[in-house]
Each structure stands twice: as C-alpha cells, then as structure tokens.
Design a protein around this motif. Sequence first.
Motif, PDB file in Angstrom:
ATOM      1  N   ARG A 173     -44.654 -42.179 -14.788  1.00 12.60           N
ATOM      2  CA  ARG A 173     -44.238 -40.937 -13.648  1.00 12.60           C
ATOM      3  C   ARG A 173     -43.161 -41.616 -12.776  1.00 12.60           C
ATOM      4  N   LEU A 174     -42.302 -40.689 -12.427  1.00 10.47           N
ATOM      5  CA  LEU A 174     -41.095 -41.067 -11.788  1.00 10.47           C
ATOM      6  C   LEU A 174     -41.323 -41.727 -10.415  1.00 10.47           C
ATOM      7  N   GLY A 175     -42.579 -40.966  -9.600  1.00 10.85           N
ATOM      8  CA  GLY A 175     -43.099 -41.453  -8.563  1.00 10.85           C
ATOM      9  C   GLY A 175     -43.770 -42.708  -8.307  1.00 10.85           C
ATOM     10  N   ASP A 176     -44.108 -43.252  -9.587  1.00  6.28           N
ATOM     11  CA  ASP A 176     -44.725 -44.512  -9.799  1.00  6.28           C
ATOM     12  C   ASP A 176     -43.900 -45.811  -9.982  1.00  6.28           C
ATOM     13  N   LEU A 177     -42.638 -45.400 -10.103  1.00  5.19           N
ATOM     14  CA  LEU A 177     -41.641 -46.396 -10.545  1.00  5.19           C
ATOM     15  C   LEU A 177     -41.393 -47.300  -9.108  1.00  5.19           C
ATOM     16  N   SER A 178     -41.140 -48.729  -9.274  1.00  2.00           N
ATOM     17  CA  SER A 178     -40.660 -49.536  -8.104  1.00  2.00           C
ATOM     18  C   SER A 178     -39.252 -49.143  -7.803  1.00  2.00           C
ATOM     19  N   GLY A 179     -38.725 -49.727  -6.837  1.00  2.00           N
ATOM     20  CA  GLY A 179     -37.429 -49.678  -6.601  1.00  2.00           C
ATOM     21  C   GLY A 179     -36.347 -50.003  -7.551  1.00  2.00           C
ATOM     22  N   GLY A 180     -36.728 -51.146  -8.088  1.00  2.00           N
ATOM     23  CA  GLY A 180     -35.747 -51.710  -9.212  1.00  2.00           C
ATOM     24  C   GLY A 180     -36.024 -51.012 -10.480  1.00  2.00           C
ATOM     25  N   GLU A 181     -37.039 -50.482 -10.993  1.00  2.00           N
ATOM     26  CA  GLU A 181     -37.452 -49.715 -12.047  1.00  2.00           C
ATOM     27  C   GLU A 181     -36.783 -48.422 -11.553  1.00  2.00           C
ATOM     28  N   LEU A 182     -36.803 -47.695 -10.785  1.00  2.00           N
ATOM     29  CA  LEU A 182     -36.041 -46.445 -10.713  1.00  2.00           C
ATOM     30  C   LEU A 182     -34.440 -46.608 -10.690  1.00  2.00           C
ATOM     31  N   GLN A 183     -33.861 -47.801 -10.255  1.00  2.00           N
ATOM     32  CA  GLN A 183     -32.707 -48.220 -10.396  1.00  2.00           C
ATOM     33  C   GLN A 183     -32.149 -48.058 -11.767  1.00  2.00           C
ATOM     34  N   ARG A 184     -33.091 -48.884 -12.667  1.00  2.00           N
ATOM     35  CA  ARG A 184     -32.882 -49.000 -14.123  1.00  2.00           C
ATOM     36  C   ARG A 184     -32.660 -47.726 -14.614  1.00  2.00           C
ATOM     37  N   VAL A 185     -33.754 -46.862 -14.430  1.00  2.00           N
ATOM     38  CA  VAL A 185     -33.777 -45.507 -15.209  1.00  2.00           C
ATOM     39  C   VAL A 185     -32.669 -44.725 -14.757  1.00  2.00           C
ATOM     40  N   MET A 186     -32.063 -44.700 -13.543  1.00  2.00           N
ATOM     41  CA  MET A 186     -31.183 -43.820 -13.120  1.00  2.00           C
ATOM     42  C   MET A 186     -29.871 -44.369 -13.907  1.00  2.00           C
ATOM     43  N   LEU A 187     -29.495 -45.553 -13.873  1.00  2.00           N
ATOM     44  CA  LEU A 187     -28.458 -46.082 -14.410  1.00  2.00           C
ATOM     45  C   LEU A 187     -28.506 -45.831 -15.954  1.00  2.00           C
ATOM     46  N   ALA A 188     -29.591 -45.854 -16.544  1.00  2.00           N
ATOM     47  CA  ALA A 188     -29.679 -45.545 -18.132  1.00  2.00           C
ATOM     48  C   ALA A 188     -29.479 -43.857 -18.178  1.00  2.00           C
ATOM     49  N   LEU A 189     -29.810 -43.194 -17.409  1.00  3.14           N
ATOM     50  CA  LEU A 189     -29.710 -41.620 -17.179  1.00  3.14           C
ATOM     51  C   LEU A 189     -28.182 -41.581 -17.107  1.00  3.14           C
ATOM     52  N   ALA A 190     -27.693 -42.103 -16.261  1.00  4.32           N
ATOM     53  CA  ALA A 190     -26.123 -41.941 -16.137  1.00  4.32           C
ATOM     54  C   ALA A 190     -25.351 -42.287 -17.189  1.00  4.32           C
ATOM     55  N   LEU A 191     -25.737 -43.607 -18.100  1.00  2.00           N
ATOM     56  CA  LEU A 191     -24.900 -43.857 -19.084  1.00  2.00           C
ATOM     57  C   LEU A 191     -25.186 -42.903 -20.353  1.00  2.00           C
ATOM     58  N   SER A 192     -26.422 -42.456 -20.347  1.00  2.00           N
ATOM     59  CA  SER A 192     -26.783 -41.601 -21.457  1.00  2.00           C
ATOM     60  C   SER A 192     -25.866 -40.236 -21.527  1.00  2.00           C
ATOM     61  N   GLY A 193     -25.148 -39.999 -20.553  1.00  2.00           N
ATOM     62  CA  GLY A 193     -24.241 -38.682 -20.277  1.00  2.00           C
ATOM     63  C   GLY A 193     -22.811 -39.124 -21.081  1.00  2.00           C
ATOM     64  N   LYS A 194     -22.652 -40.499 -21.401  1.00  2.00           N
ATOM     65  CA  LYS A 194     -21.415 -40.737 -21.857  1.00  2.00           C
ATOM     66  C   LYS A 194     -20.229 -40.718 -20.959  1.00  2.00           C
ATOM     67  N   PRO A 195     -20.535 -41.225 -19.780  1.00  2.00           N
ATOM     68  CA  PRO A 195     -19.198 -40.910 -18.665  1.00  2.00           C
ATOM     69  C   PRO A 195     -18.067 -41.700 -19.090  1.00  2.00           C
ATOM     70  N   LYS A 196     -17.045 -41.287 -18.720  1.00  2.00           N
ATOM     71  CA  LYS A 196     -15.728 -41.990 -18.865  1.00  2.00           C
ATOM     72  C   LYS A 196     -15.364 -42.733 -17.532  1.00  2.00           C
ATOM     73  N   MET A 197     -16.325 -42.296 -16.574  1.00  2.00           N
ATOM     74  CA  MET A 197     -16.113 -43.311 -15.146  1.00  2.00           C
ATOM     75  C   MET A 197     -17.251 -43.181 -14.466  1.00  2.00           C
ATOM     76  N   LEU A 198     -17.897 -44.344 -14.328  1.00  2.00           N
ATOM     77  CA  LEU A 198     -19.199 -44.666 -13.777  1.00  2.00           C
ATOM     78  C   LEU A 198     -18.883 -44.950 -12.076  1.00  2.00           C
ATOM     79  N   PHE A 199     -19.605 -44.198 -11.292  1.00  2.00           N
ATOM     80  CA  PHE A 199     -19.742 -44.702  -9.909  1.00  2.00           C
ATOM     81  C   PHE A 199     -21.146 -45.418  -9.438  1.00  2.00           C
ATOM     82  N   LEU A 200     -21.107 -46.751  -8.885  1.00  2.00           N
ATOM     83  CA  LEU A 200     -22.328 -47.256  -8.814  1.00  2.00           C
ATOM     84  C   LEU A 200     -22.369 -47.791  -7.364  1.00  2.00           C
ATOM     85  N   ASP A 201     -23.305 -47.285  -6.549  1.00  2.00           N
ATOM     86  CA  ASP A 201     -23.525 -47.749  -5.065  1.00  2.00           C
ATOM     87  C   ASP A 201     -24.638 -48.799  -5.130  1.00  2.00           C
ATOM     88  N   GLU A 202     -24.353 -50.143  -5.087  1.00  2.00           N
ATOM     89  CA  GLU A 202     -25.220 -51.372  -5.303  1.00  2.00           C
ATOM     90  C   GLU A 202     -26.240 -51.104  -6.416  1.00  2.00           C
TER      91      GLU A 202
END
Length: 230
Positions: free
Chosen positions: A115-144
């Motif tokens: 469950r998304l709500g059960d993730l730690s901060g670090g786990e959520l950050q990994r998931v969000m980055l994986a989600l962003a990369l799965s969209g095959k972006p040409k440019m990636l904006f990352l805040d910390e």
Amino acid sequence: MHPLLTVEHLSVKFGQNVIVDDVSFSIFEGQVLALVGPNGAGKTTLMRAVLGLVPYEGQVEWHEPAALGFVPQRLDFDRTVPLTVTEIFIAMRGRAIDVPKALSLLGASHLAASRLGDLSGGELQRVMLALALSGKPKMLFLDEPASGIDVGGGETIYSLIHDLAERGRITVFLISHDLDVVFKFADEVLCINKNMLCRGVPTKVLTSGTLKQMYGEHVSHFSHGHHRTH
C-alpha cells in the motif's frame, strides 16, 4: 550537442517577496545539470517555474517537444487511501505496464503489492522515481532524488541517473544539497541564492569563495577528488 531548454531572465515573486531573481541558463541534451544553493535560495521554486507549475516572469523556451518526468522532494497525499503501488502504476501507465520490472531499476520490485500509505519516505521516493522513468521521459526533473534513502541506496539512484544520461537516453535537471554527489555525477552546476551566483563545471566553479558566498563563512570543506570525468 544542442540546447534542449533555454531559460532567460526568469524571476518568481509571491506578492512583494522575490523568490528567484533574473536567472538564465540552458540545459543541453544528455546533460546532468545540478542546481545548488542554501535553504531558501529558491531552488525548488525555480524548478517548478521551469515546469510551468508556478507563475513566473521571463522566458522558458523548449527547443523541441520533450516528454518530461518530475519527482518532487516530498509527495503529500492521503495515506489512508488503500491504493497499492501496482494500482498507481496501472492508473498512470495503463495495464500493459510490467510493474515489478519497472520497480526493479530502483531495487524496489518487492514493493509492487505494498500500500502506498505504508511506504517509508525512502521507499516512496524509489517508487516515484521508477514511475517517472517508466514514462520514458526525455528530460527528468529531480528535487533531492535521494531524500530519505540510505547512503548506499542514494549512490545507486545517482549511478542509474548518470548511466541513463551517459547513454544519451535522458537529460537530467536535479536539485541536490550533497556537493559530493554534484562533483561526482553532474556535468554542470548552477549555483543560486535567489539570483545566479555561478554556472559551470563543478570542479571549476565550486571554489571556496563561491561556497562561502552561498553558505556563509563557516561552510565545511568538501573534497572533490572523485569528480566526474568529462
């Protein structure tokens, strides 16, 4: 190598409060550009302005259409909502997405049924980055991007970003407070404290004088013997 994005004289004001003042720069295709500065320098606001998420003055010019990915430092959401990581991926990317494979890039395939709500901060950050990369972006904006992730995990994330950029698959604009990361992984650094203080190769422009100008007289000494080879 040609500019993917050019920003000219960008300023952001909230009422009478100037958050970002007259910042200009370009980002080139396949580049990793790091944005650094002290707390309150306007780094996140500048990134959000480039993305069109906050009003700004000045010009933001995309030289060609580009699919974008954005991972904020913090994601505010209702943690009681019973959505799993897989359900979020399907909602964003469609049922054809191989969620464990997408998560495996970040060493997070074991989180697919969580469950998304059960993730730690670090786990959520990994998931969000994986989600962003799965969209095959040409440019990636990352805040910390490594916020809340242990040192080893953070190194893995930056290595992945570096490898993608090196292979010409992605252009990266990232905010980081970790100057060792900037020295090791960034092609260029943009230093701001509301206005622009410096821009260039980290080992050339992040001098003791620049660091004191950004962070004050008591700035710690940073070793940059392991900077990225250009």
